[in-house]
Design a protein around this motif. Structure first.
Motif, mmCIF file in Angstrom:
data_model
loop_
_atom_site.group_PDB
_atom_site.id
_atom_site.type_symbol
_atom_site.label_atom_id
_atom_site.label_comp_id
_atom_site.label_asym_id
_atom_site.label_seq_id
_atom_site.Cartn_x
_atom_site.Cartn_y
_atom_site.Cartn_z
ATOM 1 N N GLU A 84 0.839 -1.204 0.000
ATOM 2 C CA GLU A 84 0.000 0.000 0.000
ATOM 3 C C GLU A 84 0.877 1.258 0.000
ATOM 4 O O GLU A 84 0.567 2.245 -0.672
ATOM 5 N N ASP A 138 -10.264 -4.389 -0.179
ATOM 6 C CA ASP A 138 -9.426 -4.550 -1.369
ATOM 7 C C ASP A 138 -10.263 -5.076 -2.540
ATOM 8 O O ASP A 138 -10.008 -4.735 -3.703
ATOM 9 N N GLU A 167 -3.390 -5.694 -5.643
ATOM 10 C CA GLU A 167 -4.680 -5.700 -4.931
ATOM 11 C C GLU A 167 -5.310 -7.087 -4.982
ATOM 12 O O GLU A 167 -6.002 -7.512 -4.060
ATOM 13 N N HIS A 170 -3.948 -9.009 -2.298
ATOM 14 C CA HIS A 170 -4.522 -8.548 -1.021
ATOM 15 C C HIS A 170 -5.890 -9.175 -0.781
ATOM 16 O O HIS A 170 -6.220 -9.592 0.319
HETATM 17 FE FE FE2 Z 1 -4.680 -3.248 -1.170
#
Ligand code: FE2
Ligand code: FE2
Length: 322
Positions: A84, A138, A167, A170
């Protein structure tokens, strides 16, 4: 003739026409290109808000790094939070190609003149929140960001391609954590359900106000900055997430959530837009804490910025001497 002289020789109308043609052909606007001031300002605002969200978004989960239940979970969470930070830096760089500067943007964030996603103003109360943030927050970010890979501004679209790949990791680490907890004890299952109950509605708010209440959407769509409206993306997220909740065995806290065969989509209940407005304008559970923490780390990091600038100046000098 230099590029600047050519640009000077063209009228504002010629430039505008060329800009519109590039957009119509689905080509990218690049930093050196002429663009309307409105487009430039919209892009700066959107990229800056996105960058701020990535950086502020490190806090809710960072809260659990020292208390992760195992070395494996700690390593995963550390990697995710570091990603991030990388997204934030990437995006500040993209914003700088538009003639703005990161110091100024950070100042705007700290003084409350620029916003970030309302979702990060909610607290993380248990380790299940880490899983639910990965899965829902996410997950919602992916729905928002995959179409941005085709956004008309080149540096933003290209940044988004790499960001989306991360992402997706994630989202999966969150889902995997929740799956593990759901196969655990009754207490673990309760923690997951409680976290889902708290994060579900704020996740739906991540797509922004309803289309009828989103005055900038039409212009952003015309400029191909945005490819879908807020409500379209929200619906896509709900449709994608309900079967995942069923596979996990958790309930979603909405009695009106129901498959609508005529629409081919899930219907869902009314979002509390008053809460959204309150949180986004500074009055959420953690707004003050998030911004204060960001301001503190920014001032604590001043020596790093000074050292980096001194090092760069020294290298420049050495290069000149050589
Ligand atoms: Fe993320
Ligand atoms: Fe991110």
């Amino acid at each position: 003739m230099t590029a600047a002289q050519i640009a000077d020789a063209l009228s504002e109308e010629d430039l505008e026409r060329h800009f519109e043609q590039v957009i119509a052909r689905d080509q990218r606007i690049e930093p050196r290109d002429w663009m309307p001031e409105g487009y430039r300002n919209t892009m700066i605002r959107q990229i800056a808000q996105h960058a701020h969200s990535e950086i502020i978004g490190m806090q809710p989960e960072g809260n659990w790094i020292t208390r992760a239940p195992s070395l494996r979970r700690k390593a995963i969470l550390l990697a995710k939070v570091q990603d991030e930070a990388g997204h934030g830096l990437y995006l500040y760089s993209a914003a700088e190609t538009l003639g703005t500067d990161r110091t100024d943007l950070t100042e705007r964030l700290i003084t409350g003149r620029q916003k970030y996603s309302s979702i990060f103003n909610y607290p993380t109360l248990s380790f299940a929140d880490v899983g639910v943030i990965g899965w829902l927050v996410d997950g919602a970010a992916i729905c928002n960001q995959v179409p941005l890979c085709r956004s008309s501004y080149g540096p933003y679209a290209r940044a988004m391609i790499r960001i989306c790949k991360e992402e997706s990791f994630h989202q999966r680490q969150g889902y995997e954590l929740l799956m593990t907890m759901m196969k655990g004890t009754a207490e673990q299952r309760e923690l997951v359900q409680d976290a889902v109950n708290r994060w579900w509605w704020p996740s739906l708010m991540m797509f922004g106000p309803p289309d009828a209440d989103s005055p900038n959407t039409a212009r952003s769509m015309a400029w191909k900055i945005k490819r879908h409206t807020n409500d379209e993306l929200r619906q896509r997220f709900v449709d994608m997430t309900v079967p995942q909740a069923e596979a996990l065995g958790v309930g979603l806290p909405d009695p009106e959530l129901k498959w609508n065969p005529a629409r081919g989509h899930y219907d869902f209940g009314e979002i509390d837009w008053a809460e959204f407005k309150r949180v986004v304008s500074g009055d959420g559970p953690c707004n003050a804490e998030r911004v204060a923490h960001r301001a503190r780390t920014h001032s604590e990091g001043a020596w790093v910025r000074e050292a980096a600038a001194a090092h760069a100046a020294k290298q420049r000098k050495e290069a000149e001497a050589a």
